[in-house]
Design a protein around this motif. Structure first.
Motif, PDB file in Angstrom:
ATOM      1  N   THR A  21       0.822  -1.264  -0.060  1.00 50.38           N
ATOM      2  CA  THR A  21       0.097   0.136   0.168  1.00 50.38           C
ATOM      3  C   THR A  21       0.702   1.229   0.080  1.00 50.38           C
ATOM      4  N   GLY A  22       2.183   1.253   0.536  1.00 51.08           N
ATOM      5  CA  GLY A  22       2.784   2.339   0.446  1.00 51.08           C
ATOM      6  C   GLY A  22       2.681   3.146   1.723  1.00 51.08           C
ATOM      7  N   ARG A  23       1.983   2.734   2.802  1.00 54.19           N
ATOM      8  CA  ARG A  23       1.532   3.325   3.718  1.00 54.19           C
ATOM      9  C   ARG A  23       2.736   3.292   4.858  1.00 54.19           C
ATOM     10  N   SER A  24       2.895   3.860   5.704  1.00 51.38           N
ATOM     11  CA  SER A  24       4.006   3.818   6.851  1.00 51.38           C
ATOM     12  C   SER A  24       3.555   4.216   8.203  1.00 51.38           C
ATOM     13  N   PHE A  25       4.242   3.396   8.913  1.00 50.41           N
ATOM     14  CA  PHE A  25       4.221   3.875  10.665  1.00 50.41           C
ATOM     15  C   PHE A  25       5.455   3.691  11.406  1.00 50.41           C
ATOM     16  N   ARG A  26       5.408   4.134  12.362  1.00 55.68           N
ATOM     17  CA  ARG A  26       6.694   3.843  13.310  1.00 55.68           C
ATOM     18  C   ARG A  26       6.629   2.779  14.318  1.00 55.68           C
ATOM     19  N   VAL A  27       7.663   2.300  14.631  1.00 52.07           N
ATOM     20  CA  VAL A  27       7.893   1.053  15.618  1.00 52.07           C
ATOM     21  C   VAL A  27       9.007   1.300  16.657  1.00 52.07           C
ATOM     22  N   ARG A  28       9.175   0.749  17.723  1.00 48.15           N
ATOM     23  CA  ARG A  28      10.221   0.885  18.521  1.00 48.15           C
ATOM     24  C   ARG A  28      10.415  -0.518  18.730  1.00 48.15           C
ATOM     25  N   ARG A  29      11.899  -0.910  18.837  1.00 46.77           N
ATOM     26  CA  ARG A  29      12.351  -2.308  19.085  1.00 46.77           C
ATOM     27  C   ARG A  29      12.063  -2.501  20.599  1.00 46.77           C
ATOM     28  N   LEU A  30      11.642  -3.668  20.826  1.00 46.17           N
ATOM     29  CA  LEU A  30      11.476  -3.998  22.244  1.00 46.17           C
ATOM     30  C   LEU A  30      12.741  -4.948  22.596  1.00 46.17           C
ATOM     31  N   TYR A  31      12.465  -6.062  21.986  1.00 50.15           N
ATOM     32  CA  TYR A  31      13.901  -7.177  22.202  1.00 50.15           C
ATOM     33  C   TYR A  31      13.900  -7.982  20.958  1.00 50.15           C
ATOM     34  N   GLY A  32      14.315  -9.318  21.432  1.00 51.88           N
ATOM     35  CA  GLY A  32      14.097 -10.430  20.186  1.00 51.88           C
ATOM     36  C   GLY A  32      15.668 -10.764  19.833  1.00 51.88           C
ATOM     37  N   HIS A  33      15.904 -12.092  20.139  1.00 51.34           N
ATOM     38  CA  HIS A  33      17.264 -12.510  19.628  1.00 51.34           C
ATOM     39  C   HIS A  33      17.287 -13.220  18.233  1.00 51.34           C
ATOM     40  N   ASN A  34      16.399 -13.798  17.951  1.00 51.52           N
ATOM     41  CA  ASN A  34      16.076 -14.402  16.529  1.00 51.52           C
ATOM     42  C   ASN A  34      15.625 -13.903  15.476  1.00 51.52           C
ATOM     43  N   HIS A  35      14.759 -12.468  15.842  1.00 58.98           N
ATOM     44  CA  HIS A  35      14.193 -11.615  15.054  1.00 58.98           C
ATOM     45  C   HIS A  35      13.769 -10.252  15.677  1.00 58.98           C
ATOM     46  N   ALA A  36      13.549  -9.183  15.319  1.00 61.02           N
ATOM     47  CA  ALA A  36      13.088  -8.038  16.178  1.00 61.02           C
ATOM     48  C   ALA A  36      11.537  -8.345  16.739  1.00 61.02           C
ATOM     49  N   ASP A  37      11.430  -8.024  17.803  1.00 64.88           N
ATOM     50  CA  ASP A  37       9.947  -7.905  18.594  1.00 64.88           C
ATOM     51  C   ASP A  37       9.889  -6.466  18.646  1.00 64.88           C
ATOM     52  N   VAL A  38       8.901  -5.667  18.049  1.00 67.24           N
ATOM     53  CA  VAL A  38       8.565  -4.554  17.985  1.00 67.24           C
ATOM     54  C   VAL A  38       7.195  -3.876  18.415  1.00 67.24           C
ATOM     55  N   GLU A  39       7.113  -2.497  18.697  1.00 63.43           N
ATOM     56  CA  GLU A  39       6.025  -2.177  19.179  1.00 63.43           C
ATOM     57  C   GLU A  39       5.258  -0.783  18.203  1.00 63.43           C
ATOM     58  N   PRO A  40       3.989  -0.857  18.124  1.00 64.39           N
ATOM     59  CA  PRO A  40       3.836   0.540  17.260  1.00 64.39           C
ATOM     60  C   PRO A  40       4.202   1.629  18.305  1.00 64.39           C
ATOM     61  N   LEU A  41       4.728   2.668  17.935  1.00 67.31           N
ATOM     62  CA  LEU A  41       5.145   3.781  18.701  1.00 67.31           C
ATOM     63  C   LEU A  41       3.945   4.648  19.360  1.00 67.31           C
ATOM     64  N   THR A  42       3.108   4.779  18.368  1.00 71.34           N
ATOM     65  CA  THR A  42       2.046   5.609  18.928  1.00 71.34           C
ATOM     66  C   THR A  42       0.466   4.943  18.746  1.00 71.34           C
ATOM     67  N   ALA A  43      -0.508   5.345  19.272  1.00 73.72           N
ATOM     68  CA  ALA A  43      -2.040   4.963  18.878  1.00 73.72           C
ATOM     69  C   ALA A  43      -2.135   4.840  17.478  1.00 73.72           C
ATOM     70  N   GLU A  44      -1.635   6.062  16.705  1.00 76.55           N
ATOM     71  CA  GLU A  44      -1.887   6.285  15.306  1.00 76.55           C
ATOM     72  C   GLU A  44      -1.150   5.429  14.490  1.00 76.55           C
ATOM     73  N   ASP A  45       0.292   4.868  15.249  1.00 77.47           N
ATOM     74  CA  ASP A  45       0.981   3.971  14.223  1.00 77.47           C
ATOM     75  C   ASP A  45       0.110   2.705  14.333  1.00 77.47           C
ATOM     76  N   THR A  46      -0.398   2.461  15.660  1.00 83.08           N
ATOM     77  CA  THR A  46      -1.321   1.043  15.733  1.00 83.08           C
ATOM     78  C   THR A  46      -2.437   0.971  14.738  1.00 83.08           C
ATOM     79  N   THR A  47      -3.158   2.150  14.746  1.00 83.96           N
ATOM     80  CA  THR A  47      -4.307   2.387  13.646  1.00 83.96           C
ATOM     81  C   THR A  47      -3.847   1.861  12.258  1.00 83.96           C
ATOM     82  N   ILE A  48      -2.867   2.232  11.912  1.00 81.29           N
ATOM     83  CA  ILE A  48      -2.296   2.073  10.636  1.00 81.29           C
ATOM     84  C   ILE A  48      -2.127   0.720  10.309  1.00 81.29           C
ATOM     85  N   LEU A  49      -1.387   0.079  11.308  1.00 82.78           N
ATOM     86  CA  LEU A  49      -0.974  -1.099  11.347  1.00 82.78           C
ATOM     87  C   LEU A  49      -2.030  -2.311  11.196  1.00 82.78           C
ATOM     88  N   LYS A  50      -3.178  -1.998  12.068  1.00 79.76           N
ATOM     89  CA  LYS A  50      -4.316  -2.520  12.209  1.00 79.76           C
ATOM     90  C   LYS A  50      -5.146  -2.351  10.803  1.00 79.76           C
TER      91      LYS A  50
END
Length: 190
Positions: A79-108
């Motif tokens: 779609t070309g849509r973008s949103f921000r995440v922050r890395r939480l942890y993860g050793h085999n891959h990155a576990d990330v969280e949407p940075l804001t409620a707006e970023d969560t809305t886009i992801l959903k």
């Protein structure tokens, strides 16, 4: 004009990756020749476009480029849509969280308003690079951001990354990573 050239009856039914014929008006084809200086500018534009191409970078290197608590921008390839995440942890891959409620809305919205384990190709902008990646959109496990409307974190995979539970490479994530590596922002169909 484009719909006629491609025999398209409904312009709202275009598909991602669909090849289209773009008719060129006669006035453009009769324009004067490009000067050497203009060719240089055209080459610069091509170089910039090439620099936007996502890199296939192995997880071991991405892990170093994208440490915990680092913010990145994810671009959904379809779609070309973008949103921000922050890395939480993860050793085999990155576990990330949407940075804001707006970023969560886009992801959903990328998952049609529902949380999903479906893999999606994304381009990850971090550390001055564009890196091919793959996500799922299902909240699980721990989180540290409490006001983003996302109850957990989600997985962000890269070339040769592995799942935490099985410690194996996920073929679906790897296929999405490879699709992301072919992304060209100039040909996104919305």
């Amino acid at each position: 004009m484009i719909t006629q050239a491609n025999n398209i009856k409904d312009a709202d039914v275009l598909k991602v990756g669909q090849k289209l014929i773009i008719p060129v008006p006669k006035s453009i084809t009769t324009m004067p020749a490009v000067t050497a200086a203009q060719k240089t500018e055209a080459q610069k534009a091509r170089d910039i476009a090439d620099s936007l191409t996502p890199e296939l970078i192995k997880w071991s290197e991405v892990d170093r480029l994208f440490p915990a608590k680092t913010v990145a921008r994810l671009i959904d390839v379809e779609t070309g849509r973008s949103f921000r995440v922050r890395r939480l942890y993860g050793h085999n891959h990155a576990d990330v969280e949407p940075l804001t409620a707006e970023d969560t809305t886009i992801l959903k919205e990328l998952y049609n308003g529902k949380w999903s384990w479906e893999r999606r190709p994304v381009v990850v902008e971090v550390a001055g690079k564009r890196i091919a990646g793959s996500i799922n959109g299902y909240p699980h496990g721990g989180s540290t951001i409490t006001d983003n409307g996302f109850p957990g974190h989600f997985c962000l995979h890269f070339l040769d990354s592995r799942t935490h539970e099985s410690n194996k490479v996920c073929p679906e994530h790897q296929a999405a990573v490879k699709r992301a590596a072919q992304w060209n922002p100039a040909v996104i169909v919305h």
